[in-house]
Design a protein around this motif. Sequence first.
Motif, PDB file in Angstrom:
ATOM      1  N   GLU A  81      73.722 -70.425 -46.082  1.00 53.21           N
ATOM      2  CA  GLU A  81      74.911 -70.579 -46.591  1.00 53.21           C
ATOM      3  C   GLU A  81      75.633 -72.068 -46.660  1.00 53.21           C
ATOM      4  O   GLU A  81      76.297 -72.368 -47.206  1.00 53.21           O
ATOM      5  CB  GLU A  81      75.944 -69.468 -46.141  1.00 53.21           C
ATOM      6  N   GLY A  82      75.456 -72.615 -45.286  1.00 58.99           N
ATOM      7  CA  GLY A  82      75.872 -73.935 -45.098  1.00 58.99           C
ATOM      8  C   GLY A  82      75.269 -75.002 -45.746  1.00 58.99           C
ATOM      9  O   GLY A  82      76.124 -75.717 -46.480  1.00 58.99           O
ATOM     10  N   LEU A  83      74.085 -74.800 -46.339  1.00 59.04           N
ATOM     11  CA  LEU A  83      73.360 -75.781 -47.165  1.00 59.04           C
ATOM     12  C   LEU A  83      73.887 -75.744 -48.553  1.00 59.04           C
ATOM     13  O   LEU A  83      74.111 -76.566 -49.345  1.00 59.04           O
ATOM     14  CB  LEU A  83      71.884 -75.563 -47.199  1.00 59.04           C
ATOM     15  N   ASP A 145      77.364 -82.073 -38.986  1.00 57.90           N
ATOM     16  CA  ASP A 145      76.304 -82.404 -38.054  1.00 57.90           C
ATOM     17  C   ASP A 145      75.567 -81.358 -37.463  1.00 57.90           C
ATOM     18  O   ASP A 145      74.290 -81.323 -37.280  1.00 57.90           O
ATOM     19  CB  ASP A 145      76.654 -83.445 -37.198  1.00 57.90           C
ATOM     20  N   GLN A 146      76.077 -80.484 -37.080  1.00 60.20           N
ATOM     21  CA  GLN A 146      75.645 -79.346 -36.454  1.00 60.20           C
ATOM     22  C   GLN A 146      74.621 -78.635 -37.367  1.00 60.20           C
ATOM     23  O   GLN A 146      73.703 -78.153 -36.988  1.00 60.20           O
ATOM     24  CB  GLN A 146      76.778 -78.455 -35.965  1.00 60.20           C
ATOM     25  N   LEU A 147      75.269 -78.320 -38.630  1.00 59.87           N
ATOM     26  CA  LEU A 147      74.341 -77.794 -39.496  1.00 59.87           C
ATOM     27  C   LEU A 147      73.001 -78.417 -39.746  1.00 59.87           C
ATOM     28  O   LEU A 147      72.123 -77.826 -39.827  1.00 59.87           O
ATOM     29  CB  LEU A 147      75.022 -77.427 -40.953  1.00 59.87           C
ATOM     30  N   LEU A 148      72.998 -79.563 -39.965  1.00 61.65           N
ATOM     31  CA  LEU A 148      71.715 -80.468 -40.114  1.00 61.65           C
ATOM     32  C   LEU A 148      70.723 -80.445 -38.743  1.00 61.65           C
ATOM     33  O   LEU A 148      69.726 -80.261 -39.125  1.00 61.65           O
ATOM     34  CB  LEU A 148      71.924 -81.789 -40.680  1.00 61.65           C
ATOM     35  N   THR A 149      71.514 -80.524 -37.837  1.00 62.90           N
ATOM     36  CA  THR A 149      70.617 -80.516 -36.422  1.00 62.90           C
ATOM     37  C   THR A 149      70.142 -79.181 -36.294  1.00 62.90           C
ATOM     38  O   THR A 149      68.811 -79.048 -35.840  1.00 62.90           O
ATOM     39  CB  THR A 149      71.756 -80.633 -35.228  1.00 62.90           C
TER      40      THR A 149
END
Length: 329
Positions: A81-83, A145-149
């Motif tokens: 969902e974040g993406l 940044d947290q999402l991609l990490t």
Amino acid sequence: MLTKTDLPVKAEPVRLRRDMTLEDAYRRIGLNCLRQIRANQAGAQRRSIESLHQMRVGLRRLRAALDLFDNLVALPARQREGLDALAQQLGATRDWDVLATSTLAGFDAEGAAAAQIAPLQAAAQERSARSHTALGAALEAPVHDQLLTEVEDWFEQRRWRDEPDFEAGALEQKAKRGAVPLLAHAQRRLRKRARGLGLERAPHAQAPAGDAEHVDATNADAAHARHRVRIAAKKARYAAEFFQSVLPGRQTKRYIASLSSLQDRLGELNDLAVAQGLLAQLGEHPGRNGIAREHIMFARGFAAARTAAGVQALRKPLKRLVKLKPVRG
């Protein structure tokens, strides 16, 4: 001012070894896409139009990879969902960029017509700048940044193996063998959507410049159907590119080239469809930035005429697409 590290970065080829398993390939594909996203973030934050475009391409490739493997392993819903939310943010800004720098400029406005287009370009550029500012703030937020990490860690550490119901199954076979049914599925979906367009009912180029009355619900439905074919074509092309290094070279190159050509045609039509909606938004505040109703009507009519001509030109390529065979190992 953009620095060397802010320059746009295109996708690197995914290099697979023939002894890799399908799971190994999936991990490498995902990390490849994430590197492209990361590499273009700084430029996108500094309002580089091309860096934003390449960041969006990287995200599209990543989401295509997730869809391709969805029946085998699935990214957790929160990250997915974040993406999806990130894709919407990037897409909204990119749409204003395209309208301001490409679509309106492509109307070949000269003389009196230029006076109709110029206020719209200025307004689109203003909306683009505002959208870039909002996007820059979103990309600087810690949650991004947290999402991609988290997604990087999911691929790097193969976190799908931590799921209680995980079964390696098809992931244990060689990448080349496992790619064949994935590519075949992507091609079947594309062929089904292309057949559903009903091109025998495509309208003739009958909408004159300055007349927006032909932009109705029927045209909107047709634009949505073409968009679905475009998305399916992208996913099929990305799938072939992901596995290109372990597939028959000549056959794969021809397949990718055919889909790329179709994508270009469908992309132009999609830009015109998006322009219709954005121009309607600009028309909600007549008088602002010197925009008059006749400016909007002229541009929307021009877009309608271009669309009608583009749809006619699309018929033969789509017929060839229906006969196109997927790449086989």
